[in-house]
Design a protein around this motif. Sequence first.
Motif, PDB file in Angstrom:
ATOM      1  N   LEU A 163     -16.859 -25.963  12.896  1.00 31.41           N
ATOM      2  CA  LEU A 163     -16.950 -24.593  13.410  1.00 31.41           C
ATOM      3  C   LEU A 163     -15.558 -23.955  13.483  1.00 31.41           C
ATOM      4  N   SER A 164     -14.598 -24.726  13.986  1.00 27.68           N
ATOM      5  CA  SER A 164     -13.220 -24.235  14.076  1.00 27.68           C
ATOM      6  C   SER A 164     -12.644 -23.975  12.695  1.00 27.68           C
ATOM      7  N   ALA A 165     -12.933 -24.874  11.751  1.00 28.90           N
ATOM      8  CA  ALA A 165     -12.442 -24.711  10.382  1.00 28.90           C
ATOM      9  C   ALA A 165     -13.037 -23.463   9.738  1.00 28.90           C
ATOM     10  N   THR A 166     -14.306 -23.186  10.031  1.00 29.10           N
ATOM     11  CA  THR A 166     -14.966 -22.001   9.478  1.00 29.10           C
ATOM     12  C   THR A 166     -14.290 -20.713   9.957  1.00 29.10           C
ATOM     13  N   VAL A 167     -14.042 -20.649  11.275  1.00 24.85           N
ATOM     14  CA  VAL A 167     -13.371 -19.480  11.851  1.00 24.85           C
ATOM     15  C   VAL A 167     -11.974 -19.325  11.267  1.00 24.85           C
ATOM     16  N   THR A 168     -11.253 -20.444  11.177  1.00 22.15           N
ATOM     17  CA  THR A 168      -9.878 -20.422  10.673  1.00 22.15           C
ATOM     18  C   THR A 168      -9.835 -19.997   9.210  1.00 22.15           C
ATOM     19  N   LEU A 169     -10.796 -20.471   8.424  1.00 26.37           N
ATOM     20  CA  LEU A 169     -10.856 -20.102   7.007  1.00 26.37           C
ATOM     21  C   LEU A 169     -11.112 -18.605   6.843  1.00 26.37           C
ATOM     22  N   ILE A 170     -12.058 -18.074   7.598  1.00 22.96           N
ATOM     23  CA  ILE A 170     -12.378 -16.641   7.511  1.00 22.96           C
ATOM     24  C   ILE A 170     -11.142 -15.796   7.821  1.00 22.96           C
ATOM     25  N   LEU A 171     -10.439 -16.160   8.891  1.00 22.10           N
ATOM     26  CA  LEU A 171      -9.227 -15.426   9.256  1.00 22.10           C
ATOM     27  C   LEU A 171      -8.153 -15.572   8.182  1.00 22.10           C
ATOM     28  N   GLY A 172      -8.066 -16.764   7.588  1.00 19.70           N
ATOM     29  CA  GLY A 172      -7.087 -16.982   6.536  1.00 19.70           C
ATOM     30  C   GLY A 172      -7.355 -16.161   5.293  1.00 19.70           C
ATOM     31  N   LEU A 173      -8.633 -15.862   5.055  1.00 23.79           N
ATOM     32  CA  LEU A 173      -9.004 -15.109   3.860  1.00 23.79           C
ATOM     33  C   LEU A 173      -8.842 -13.601   4.028  1.00 23.79           C
ATOM     34  N   ILE A 174      -9.051 -13.096   5.241  1.00 18.67           N
ATOM     35  CA  ILE A 174      -9.035 -11.645   5.444  1.00 18.67           C
ATOM     36  C   ILE A 174      -7.718 -11.114   6.000  1.00 18.67           C
ATOM     37  N   THR A 175      -6.899 -11.991   6.586  1.00 18.31           N
ATOM     38  CA  THR A 175      -5.639 -11.555   7.175  1.00 18.31           C
ATOM     39  C   THR A 175      -4.541 -11.548   6.118  1.00 18.31           C
ATOM     40  N   PRO A 176      -3.657 -10.539   6.123  1.00 22.24           N
ATOM     41  CA  PRO A 176      -2.557 -10.501   5.147  1.00 22.24           C
ATOM     42  C   PRO A 176      -1.723 -11.777   5.186  1.00 22.24           C
ATOM     43  N   ILE A 177      -1.350 -12.296   4.000  1.00 23.40           N
ATOM     44  CA  ILE A 177      -0.566 -13.525   3.947  1.00 23.40           C
ATOM     45  C   ILE A 177       0.840 -13.315   3.395  1.00 23.40           C
ATOM     46  N   LEU A 178       1.055 -12.207   2.701  1.00 26.29           N
ATOM     47  CA  LEU A 178       2.368 -11.981   2.099  1.00 26.29           C
ATOM     48  C   LEU A 178       2.655 -10.489   1.980  1.00 26.29           C
ATOM     49  N   MET A 179       3.888 -10.121   2.340  1.00 27.62           N
ATOM     50  CA  MET A 179       4.332  -8.731   2.220  1.00 27.62           C
ATOM     51  C   MET A 179       5.507  -8.691   1.245  1.00 27.62           C
ATOM     52  N   VAL A 180       5.331  -7.972   0.149  1.00 28.35           N
ATOM     53  CA  VAL A 180       6.360  -7.912  -0.896  1.00 28.35           C
ATOM     54  C   VAL A 180       6.951  -6.507  -0.955  1.00 28.35           C
ATOM     55  N   THR A 181       8.274  -6.427  -0.856  1.00 33.23           N
ATOM     56  CA  THR A 181       8.966  -5.142  -0.897  1.00 33.23           C
ATOM     57  C   THR A 181      10.062  -5.184  -1.961  1.00 33.23           C
ATOM     58  N   ILE A 182      10.089  -4.173  -2.798  1.00 28.16           N
ATOM     59  CA  ILE A 182      11.145  -4.043  -3.804  1.00 28.16           C
ATOM     60  C   ILE A 182      11.928  -2.780  -3.481  1.00 28.16           C
ATOM     61  N   HIS A 183      13.215  -2.946  -3.202  1.00 28.16           N
ATOM     62  CA  HIS A 183      14.033  -1.770  -2.903  1.00 28.16           C
ATOM     63  C   HIS A 183      15.364  -1.858  -3.623  1.00 28.16           C
ATOM     64  N   LYS A 184      16.022  -0.731  -3.728  1.00 25.04           N
ATOM     65  CA  LYS A 184      17.275  -0.651  -4.474  1.00 25.04           C
ATOM     66  C   LYS A 184      18.209   0.359  -3.819  1.00 25.04           C
ATOM     67  N   GLU A 185      19.484  -0.007  -3.789  1.00 21.59           N
ATOM     68  CA  GLU A 185      20.488   0.897  -3.233  1.00 21.59           C
ATOM     69  C   GLU A 185      20.866   1.937  -4.286  1.00 21.59           C
ATOM     70  N   VAL A 186      20.608   3.202  -3.960  1.00 25.27           N
ATOM     71  CA  VAL A 186      20.900   4.304  -4.883  1.00 25.27           C
ATOM     72  C   VAL A 186      22.043   5.143  -4.320  1.00 25.27           C
ATOM     73  N   GLU A 187      22.999   5.429  -5.162  1.00 28.71           N
ATOM     74  CA  GLU A 187      24.161   6.202  -4.722  1.00 28.71           C
ATOM     75  C   GLU A 187      23.745   7.585  -4.201  1.00 28.71           C
ATOM     76  N   TYR A 188      24.319   7.953  -3.058  1.00 27.08           N
ATOM     77  CA  TYR A 188      24.082   9.228  -2.373  1.00 27.08           C
ATOM     78  C   TYR A 188      22.754   9.264  -1.600  1.00 27.08           C
ATOM     79  N   LEU A 189      21.803   8.434  -1.986  1.00 18.82           N
ATOM     80  CA  LEU A 189      20.503   8.453  -1.297  1.00 18.82           C
ATOM     81  C   LEU A 189      20.328   7.288  -0.325  1.00 18.82           C
ATOM     82  N   GLY A 190      20.974   6.155  -0.636  1.00 23.77           N
ATOM     83  CA  GLY A 190      20.845   4.997   0.236  1.00 23.77           C
ATOM     84  C   GLY A 190      19.805   4.006  -0.278  1.00 23.77           C
TER      85      GLY A 190
END
Length: 277
Positions: free
Chosen positions: A121-148
């Motif tokens: 029962l605990s594994a079932t709850v944990t699996l459901i949360l693992g599947l629907i909750t965000p696991i990774l946040m990916v950000t791509i940014h770059k320093e641009v002159e005058y803009l930051g």
Amino acid sequence: MKKSIKIILYSVLSVILGCMVFFGVKAYDQAILYEKATTELVSYQDAGQQASLQLEKFAKSLLGDLYEDEQKINLDKIREKQTKAMLQAQENTIYFMVLLGVILILSLLGSLRTFTLFGSLSATVTLILGLITPILMVTIHKEVEYLGDIVLSFESKGVIGSIVKLYESGDIIVAIVILLFSVLVPGLKVLSLLFVSIFMESKFAHSIIKFFKMIGKWSMVDVFVVAVFLVYLTANKGDVSRAEVEVGLYFFLAYVIVSMFVSLSADKMLSANKSIY
């Protein structure tokens, strides 16, 4: 085990399981709130917004205290909301994991069947949360002159959402592999664990021992797939400036560990009762 003690143990475990679900849902809600706050914050870091921000800074340098920087005020509020959501998501996840450990430890005081039932029962709850909750946040940014600092791309990824996106983007094979080993096989495994713990005495439960052991052989495949999944998502972006692990990954890894212990318990339970049939 005496019937009265068994009833008390089952009641206590049920209450703890309910509390675990409560903290799990709260962790999910805060993770989504953190995702939304980060998305809102990132929206202020595109080229247009950064240009506007630089103009406002210039205006403030000319007018001093006469100029009220509304954008900075809004950004500070969003950052405060983001930080609060992140801390609460982590805090509720810790409470969830502690209660998960308590359930497993208390279940050991009962029979193998008790451990298998509440563990599954605990594994079932944990699996459901693992599947629907965000696991990774990916950000791509770059320093641009005058803009930051300019954000070029931002995504917060969960298992289910990523499978859909991979499929829609044409990466069908990758989507199918992740769907199979991160959703279908784990789901089938916890359902079989739950089934044998409830219907242990039935002949059908013993007839699926071979199938159950076959599913058990894939215990580490889901970990491997998630590891490959994370590498694929980051590498697929090429120039990743930041990849942040979110609480969903901890739920999924907790499921893998719990399901391994419960699989061993169920195997011993079925083997011990096989002679009856």
